[in-house]
Design an enzyme around this catalytic site. Structure first.
Site, PDB file in Angstrom:
ATOM      1  N   GLY A  66       3.743   6.335  -3.652  1.00 39.99           N
ATOM      2  CA  GLY A  66       5.126   6.088  -4.046  1.00 39.99           C
ATOM      3  C   GLY A  66       5.261   5.045  -5.134  1.00 39.99           C
ATOM      4  N   SER A  67       4.465   3.986  -5.086  1.00 37.01           N
ATOM      5  CA  SER A  67       4.591   2.934  -6.101  1.00 37.01           C
ATOM      6  C   SER A  67       4.240   3.455  -7.494  1.00 37.01           C
ATOM      7  CB  SER A  67       3.692   1.741  -5.746  1.00 37.01           C
ATOM      8  OG  SER A  67       4.193   1.075  -4.607  1.00 37.01           O
ATOM      9  N   ASN A 146      14.091   1.324   3.086  1.00 44.09           N
ATOM     10  CA  ASN A 146      12.887   1.179   3.901  1.00 44.09           C
ATOM     11  C   ASN A 146      13.020   0.109   4.972  1.00 44.09           C
ATOM     12  OD1 ASN A 146      12.919  -0.444   1.460  1.00 44.09           O
ATOM     13  ND2 ASN A 146      10.929  -1.231   2.099  1.00 44.09           N
ATOM     14  N   GLY A 195       2.559  10.483   0.870  1.00 43.05           N
ATOM     15  CA  GLY A 195       2.045  11.276   1.978  1.00 43.05           C
ATOM     16  C   GLY A 195       1.932  10.549   3.301  1.00 43.05           C
ATOM     17  N   THR A 232      -9.412  12.793 -12.491  1.00 41.92           N
ATOM     18  CA  THR A 232      -9.856  13.854 -11.584  1.00 41.92           C
ATOM     19  C   THR A 232      -9.037  13.814 -10.296  1.00 41.92           C
ATOM     20  OG1 THR A 232     -12.092  13.730 -12.474  1.00 41.92           O
ATOM     21  CG2 THR A 232     -11.829  14.766 -10.315  1.00 41.92           C
ATOM     22  N   CYS A 319       5.012  -3.999   2.618  1.00 41.56           N
ATOM     23  CA  CYS A 319       4.516  -4.367   1.296  1.00 41.56           C
ATOM     24  C   CYS A 319       4.868  -5.795   0.932  1.00 41.56           C
ATOM     25  CB  CYS A 319       5.079  -3.418   0.242  1.00 41.56           C
ATOM     26  SG  CYS A 319       4.659  -1.696   0.531  1.00 41.56           S
TER      27      CYS A 319
END
Length: 383
Positions: A66-67, A146, A195, A232, A319
């Site tokens: 998300g960040s 949040n 996720g 990648t 966080c």
């Protein structure tokens, strides 16, 4: 009781990921079959993420979380649209991934308007419209907070942005997989998700970018992600987020109803403790979020004693747990500093049961009473 910080990866998610750590290890950019097998897995996951928010698969870009998605939106839109203007609108209660990126843009010559919120943490769509200027290039308002769980009037704000021809982004990290989202119906141009907030793996997120949005790349290099996000691909993570979001949407109706009932029971019982206050909107809030302030004591003390009883909780965003400052969300809602320090966030998840809630309701009042009996700030009648 701290599922807003993170969730575990569900067993079926881990099972889907496992082959891509070992036998299916090809580079998706390779032309041979094992590489193309990985590319097909990425495409399948992209379609699942898109379906969950009513987007098109080619509008989904995988990120590290998300960040990164939030940073990409603010910096990418700012520099790609600099000829149109240098003004951005956001709110005072955003996650620090938005606030700190906005502060950095201010150091680069951009102007940012931080909208206030009401006592429930709600942004006024009228305030959004008033803040719009001829040089406004982006409006970013989170979908659900949040810390206090308040769900913002996203569709109304999106309609305002669309009417003025301004890009609208929402940080939906806490909302995706927990409440229904439709980017088309809600006029959302860009949306961030992560996720590990809905039983997927950590280190993988996504950014929805509506086709036609002008945005610069955050990471330059190879041609991955349609040449917009080099590097990648994290194939196991991508497969995992695809499996997790498909699962989350499938179980959402029944799980949301179950968690809402547990949440409301917790709130009702905890508010029976004298000098306690619910933070966030009483009804327009995430199904799993309980955030309550207990006056005269410190939230950190409550967490330590809860931990002794095996109960995991937080005072706000994980966080920002190292900071001694009161929550910027609560202070923006008008909660005085000395009271904001006594807040506790309990966020329920799939493994939480009625027995868990009963255990919290057995231990937490005892903890509040114990801490208040030791606090010099506690009035005599509450000791």
């Amino acid at each position: 009781m701290d599922h807003a910080a993170t969730t575990y990866a569900a067993p079926e998610v881990v099972e889907a990921m496992l082959p891509y750590f070992s036998e299916k290890f090809g580079n998706p950019s390779s032309v041979y079959s094992i590489g193309q097998e990985n590319k097909a897995a990425i495409d399948a996951a992209r379609a699942k993420v898109a379906a969950a928010i009513n987007a098109e698969p080619n509008e989904i870009y995988f990120t590290a979380g998300g960040s990164e998605s939030d940073n990409w939106v603010l910096k990418g839109v700012a520099f790609a649209n600099i000829r149109k203007g240098k003004h951005i609108i956001t709110t005072a209660v955003e996650h620090h991934a938005i606030l700190h990126a906005a502060e950095w843009l201010q150091s680069q010559g951009f102007e940012v308007t931080y909208l206030p919120v009401d006592r429930y943490g709600m942004v006024s769509p009228a305030d959004v419209e008033k803040a719009i200027r001829p040089d406004t290039i982006l409006i970013s308002v989170m979908y659900a907070n949040n810390e206090v769980g308040t769900i913002q009037p996203v569709a109304e704000i999106g309609a305002i942005a669309k009417a003025h021809g301004i890009y609208f982004h929402t940080d939906a990290v806490q909302a995706v997989g927990h409440v229904p989202i439709d980017v088309k119906a809600e006029h959302i141009d860009m949306l961030s998700l992560s996720g590990h907030k809905f039983y997927g793996p950590k280190g993988i997120g996504a950014l929805y970018i509506r086709r036609g949005v002008r945005i610069s790349n955050l990471i330059h290099g190879g041609a991955q992600e349609s040449k917009h996000r080099a590097g990648t691909e994290n194939v196991p993570g991508i497969v995992g987020i695809g499996a997790a979001i498909e699962r989350a949407v499938r179980v959402m109706p029944q799980e949301s109803a179950r968690l809402t009932a547990l949440r409301d029971h917790l709130i009702t019982e905890l508010l029976k403790i004298p000098a306690s206050h619910l933070n966030g909107h009483p009804t327009k809030r995430l199904p799993n979020n309980v955030n309550i302030t207990f006056e005269y004591i410190e939230g950190e003390g409550i967490l330590l004693l809860l931990n002794m009883f095996g109960i995991c909780a937080s005072t706000g965003s994980a966080c920002n747990s190292a900071s001694l400052e009161p929550s910027h969300v609560l202070t923006a809602m008008g909660v005085p500093h000395e009271i904001a320090h006594g807040s506790v966030r309990l966020t329920l998840g799939e493994l939480n049961t009625e027995e868990d809630v009963s255990y919290v309701l057995e231990k937490l009042p005892e903890i509040i009473h114990k801490l208040r009996s030791m606090s010099p700030l506690t009035p005599e009648e509450l000791r």
